[in-house]
Design a protein around this motif. Structure first.
Motif, PDB file in Angstrom:
ATOM      1  N   ASP A   1      -2.519   9.664  19.153  1.00  0.00           N
ATOM      2  CA  ASP A   1      -3.741   9.119  18.550  1.00  0.00           C
ATOM      3  C   ASP A   1      -4.877   9.278  19.548  1.00  0.00           C
ATOM      4  OD1 ASP A   1      -4.044   6.635  16.119  1.00  0.00           O
ATOM      5  OD2 ASP A   1      -5.738   7.165  17.413  1.00  0.00           O
TER       6      ASP A   1
ATOM      7  N   ASN B   1     -10.316   5.182  16.092  1.00  0.00           N
ATOM      8  CA  ASN B   1     -10.438   4.039  15.166  1.00  0.00           C
ATOM      9  C   ASN B   1      -9.317   3.027  15.405  1.00  0.00           C
ATOM     10  OD1 ASN B   1     -11.895   2.728  13.123  1.00  0.00           O
ATOM     11  ND2 ASN B   1     -10.444   3.407  11.559  1.00  0.00           N
ATOM     12  N   SER B   2      -8.866   2.907  16.651  1.00  0.00           N
ATOM     13  CA  SER B   2      -7.791   1.951  16.955  1.00  0.00           C
ATOM     14  C   SER B   2      -7.777   1.708  18.462  1.00  0.00           C
ATOM     15  CB  SER B   2      -6.442   2.495  16.471  1.00  0.00           C
ATOM     16  OG  SER B   2      -6.209   3.778  17.039  1.00  0.00           O
TER      17      SER B   2
ATOM     18  N   PHE C   1      -0.609  10.518   9.899  1.00  0.00           N
ATOM     19  CA  PHE C   1      -1.638   9.580   9.426  1.00  0.00           C
ATOM     20  C   PHE C   1      -3.032   9.930   9.935  1.00  0.00           C
ATOM     21  CE2 PHE C   1       2.179   6.827   9.738  1.00  0.00           C
ATOM     22  CZ  PHE C   1       2.178   6.255   8.480  1.00  0.00           C
TER      23      PHE C   1
ATOM     24  N   LYS D   1     -11.378   8.360   7.379  1.00  0.00           N
ATOM     25  CA  LYS D   1     -11.062   7.879   6.023  1.00  0.00           C
ATOM     26  C   LYS D   1     -12.198   7.162   5.291  1.00  0.00           C
ATOM     27  CE  LYS D   1      -9.430   3.361   7.454  1.00  0.00           C
ATOM     28  NZ  LYS D   1      -8.583   2.220   7.176  1.00  0.00           N
TER      29      LYS D   1
ATOM     30  N   TYR E   1     -14.093  13.440   1.880  1.00  0.00           N
ATOM     31  CA  TYR E   1     -12.834  12.805   2.289  1.00  0.00           C
ATOM     32  C   TYR E   1     -11.732  13.172   1.304  1.00  0.00           C
ATOM     33  CZ  TYR E   1      -9.204   9.252   2.475  1.00  0.00           C
ATOM     34  OH  TYR E   1      -7.980   8.625   2.499  1.00  0.00           O
TER      35      TYR E   1
HETATM   36  P1  NAD Z   1      -6.872   4.188  10.464  1.00  0.00           P
HETATM   37  O1  NAD Z   1      -8.247   4.679  10.718  1.00  0.00           O
HETATM   38  O2  NAD Z   1      -6.574   2.772  10.761  1.00  0.00           O
HETATM   39  O3  NAD Z   1      -5.807   5.094  11.245  1.00  0.00           O
HETATM   40  C1  NAD Z   1      -6.032   6.471  11.477  1.00  0.00           C
HETATM   41  C2  NAD Z   1      -5.763   6.748  12.954  1.00  0.00           C
HETATM   42  O4  NAD Z   1      -5.970   8.141  13.198  1.00  0.00           O
HETATM   43  C3  NAD Z   1      -6.668   5.966  13.889  1.00  0.00           C
HETATM   44  O5  NAD Z   1      -5.887   5.256  14.831  1.00  0.00           O
HETATM   45  C4  NAD Z   1      -7.524   7.038  14.565  1.00  0.00           C
HETATM   46  O6  NAD Z   1      -7.850   6.698  15.898  1.00  0.00           O
HETATM   47  C5  NAD Z   1      -6.624   8.259  14.452  1.00  0.00           C
HETATM   48  N1  NAD Z   1      -7.341   9.552  14.438  1.00  0.00           N
HETATM   49  C6  NAD Z   1      -8.363   9.931  13.642  1.00  0.00           C
HETATM   50  N2  NAD Z   1      -8.724  11.195  13.910  1.00  0.00           N
HETATM   51  C7  NAD Z   1      -7.891  11.642  14.893  1.00  0.00           C
HETATM   52  C8  NAD Z   1      -7.756  12.855  15.601  1.00  0.00           C
HETATM   53  N3  NAD Z   1      -8.570  13.896  15.389  1.00  0.00           N
HETATM   54  N4  NAD Z   1      -6.793  12.954  16.539  1.00  0.00           N
HETATM   55  C9  NAD Z   1      -5.966  11.924  16.806  1.00  0.00           C
HETATM   56  N5  NAD Z   1      -6.055  10.732  16.169  1.00  0.00           N
HETATM   57  C10 NAD Z   1      -7.003  10.600  15.225  1.00  0.00           C
HETATM   58  O7  NAD Z   1      -6.543   4.527   8.935  1.00  0.00           O
HETATM   59  P2  NAD Z   1      -5.365   4.014   8.007  1.00  0.00           P
HETATM   60  O8  NAD Z   1      -5.941   3.092   7.009  1.00  0.00           O
HETATM   61  O9  NAD Z   1      -4.208   3.592   8.801  1.00  0.00           O
HETATM   62  O10 NAD Z   1      -5.032   5.371   7.239  1.00  0.00           O
HETATM   63  C11 NAD Z   1      -4.042   6.264   7.708  1.00  0.00           C
HETATM   64  C12 NAD Z   1      -4.036   7.500   6.819  1.00  0.00           C
HETATM   65  O11 NAD Z   1      -3.808   7.110   5.472  1.00  0.00           O
HETATM   66  C13 NAD Z   1      -5.345   8.272   6.823  1.00  0.00           C
HETATM   67  O12 NAD Z   1      -5.037   9.662   6.768  1.00  0.00           O
HETATM   68  C14 NAD Z   1      -6.018   7.846   5.539  1.00  0.00           C
HETATM   69  O13 NAD Z   1      -6.891   8.810   5.026  1.00  0.00           O
HETATM   70  C15 NAD Z   1      -4.817   7.638   4.631  1.00  0.00           C
HETATM   71  N6  NAD Z   1      -5.079   6.705   3.529  1.00  0.00           N
HETATM   72  C16 NAD Z   1      -5.491   5.428   3.830  1.00  0.00           C
HETATM   73  C17 NAD Z   1      -5.759   4.547   2.794  1.00  0.00           C
HETATM   74  C18 NAD Z   1      -6.218   3.152   3.090  1.00  0.00           C
HETATM   75  O14 NAD Z   1      -6.607   2.455   2.158  1.00  0.00           O
HETATM   76  N7  NAD Z   1      -6.209   2.673   4.315  1.00  0.00           N
HETATM   77  C19 NAD Z   1      -5.593   4.952   1.461  1.00  0.00           C
HETATM   78  C20 NAD Z   1      -5.151   6.234   1.197  1.00  0.00           C
HETATM   79  C21 NAD Z   1      -4.888   7.118   2.252  1.00  0.00           C
END
Ligand code: NAD
Ligand code: UD1
Length: 334
Positions: A32, A36-37, A81, A85, A149
């Motif tokens: 990661d 965003n974490s 993941f 988003k 997105y």
């Molecule tokens: P989140 O933002 O909490 O987690 C995503 C993680 O990816 C973060 O920790 C961020 O630091 C990391 N990240 C982003 N770009 C990166 C990169 N280039 N290299 C390395 N790390 C990177 O999001 P989430 O809610 O846990 O969602 C996880 C996945 O599920 C995403 O792909 C999102 O699109 C998908 N999703 C989420 C939802 C929702 O409602 N939360 C719904 C449908 C799909």
């Protein structure tokens, strides 16, 4: 023991999934970039699961770093993941969304191919059903999107589908999440967006906690039973467990296969607010405002395929989701 690489594993859904993987005996390495974490999520994961995942702080856009992760360990599979988003932000910064989500995914897939890793579970979204399909959404429906997105999800599904057609020993499980909410019941993991939340549940929780003055309900004049939008909310712990079912499935399947992960029930914005107030004995002041651009009146899953093929169903109900989201926001953060 199997070793899984979890990209985005310190994020909201990823962290809950890492807990379930560790508890089920998998070894886990998280990759990661912490955009965003927080790295401290790993401490919370260890506290809950009793085992610590490895953490590689790296960006998927850095192809050398991604390859180095695969050089350093053998991974039996990947759960992907990592990605950006926020729908509204994707409309403002399309190039950045396409670059981060698509280039990052291609770098990952390339490293997998080079290192003989043949299993991926991908975080897709109900958003791939686009604006025109009727609910409940079924996996055989056409896919499209209304914003960058959403298009990244449609495109990554396509890339993985084409790749598996060319490489018949590869398995890609495309998980289409509906609306994950709630938090880990320990209060140690949850959805903690930076700034003002876009999504309903984190907003409700912050209003209840007095961190925001009131919630605006985006429209009560939809053609739905109470006029507010319907969504298929599911508990993030149920969703996390769906990824273990997907890994099990991938052990004796190849090809690309999509599965809806939802409860199959639509509930309204007002129903969710009322459930939160009743379950937690707390007021959530709200006003009715105008519709939000781009919102669909209602969508929910047909969850039959996940039940029949993966043996997965959502077990937790809306009261569990509301209680755990409230516990999370009340738990002091370091
Ligand atoms: P989140 O933002 O909490 O987690 C995503 C993680 O990816 C973060 O920790 C961020 O630091 C990391 N990240 C982003 N770009 C990166 C990169 N280039 N290299 C390395 N790390 C990177 O999001 P989430 O809610 O846990 O969602 C996880 C996945 O599920 C995403 O792909 C999102 O699109 C998908 N999703 C989420 C939802 C929702 O409602 N939360 C719904 C449908 C799909
Ligand atoms: C949004 C995304 C979707 C993404 C999902 C989960 C859009 C158009 N879609 O879905 O692609 O997969 O988040 O991350 O952004 N609401 C209010 N007041 C608020 C916030 C939300 O009334 O302050 C309402 C919305 O109008 C909607 C419902 O609550 O009816 C759920 O909203 P939200 O949590 O943002 O999820 P989605 O819009 O379903």
């Amino acid at each position: 023991m199997e070793h899984i690489l979890v990209t985005g594993g310190t994020g909201f859904i990823g962290s809950h999934t890492v807990v379930e993987l560790l508890r089920s005996g998998y070894d886990v390495t998280i990759l990661d970039n912490l955009s965003n974490s927080e790295a401290s999520v790993v401490d919370a994961i260890e506290q809950i699961a009793g085992r610590r995942p490895a953490l590689i702080v790296a960006d998927l856009l850095d192809a050398a770093a991604v390859n180095a992760a695969f050089d350093g360990a053998h991974f039996d599979g990947v759960i992907h993941f990592a990605g950006l988003k926020a729908v509204g932000e994707s409309v403002q910064k399309p190039w950045w969304y396409y670059h981060n989500n698509l280039t990052g995914s291609l770098n990952l897939f390339d490293a997998m191919a080079k290192h003989g890793c043949k299993t991926i579970v991908f975080s897709s979204s109900a958003t791939v059903y686009g604006p025109d399909n009727p609910s409940p959404y079924v996996e055989t429906m056409s896919t499209s999107a209304t914003n960058p997105y959403g298009w990244t999800k449609v495109m990554i599904e396509r890339i993985l589908t084409d790749y598996t057609a060319a490489h018949p020993d590869f398995c890609a499980v495309l998980l289409r999440y509906f609306n994950p909410i709630g938090a880990h019941p320990s209060g140690l993991l949850g959805d903690d967006p930076n700034g003002i939340p876009n999504n309903l549940m984190p907003y409700v929780a912050r209003v209840a906690a007095g961190q925001l003055p009131k919630l605006t309900v985006f429209g009560d004049d939809y053609d739905t039973p109470d006029g507010t939008c319907l969504r298929d909310y599911l508990h993030v712990v149920d969703l996390a467990k769906g990824h273990l079912s997907a890994l099990e499935y991938a052990k004796d399947h190849t090809g690309a296969e999509a599965f809806n992960l939802g409860t199959g029930n639509g509930i309204s914005v007002l129903e969710l607010i009322n459930a939160f107030m009743k379950e937690n004995h707390i007021d959530v002041p709200y006003v009715i405002g105008p519709r939000r651009d781009g919102d669909l009146p209602g969508f929910w899953a047909n969850a039959d395929k996940a039940k029949e093929v993966l043996g997965w169903t959502a077990k937790l109900d809306v009261n569990d989701m509301c209680r755990d989201a409230w516990t999370f926001i009340q738990t002091p953060k370091d």
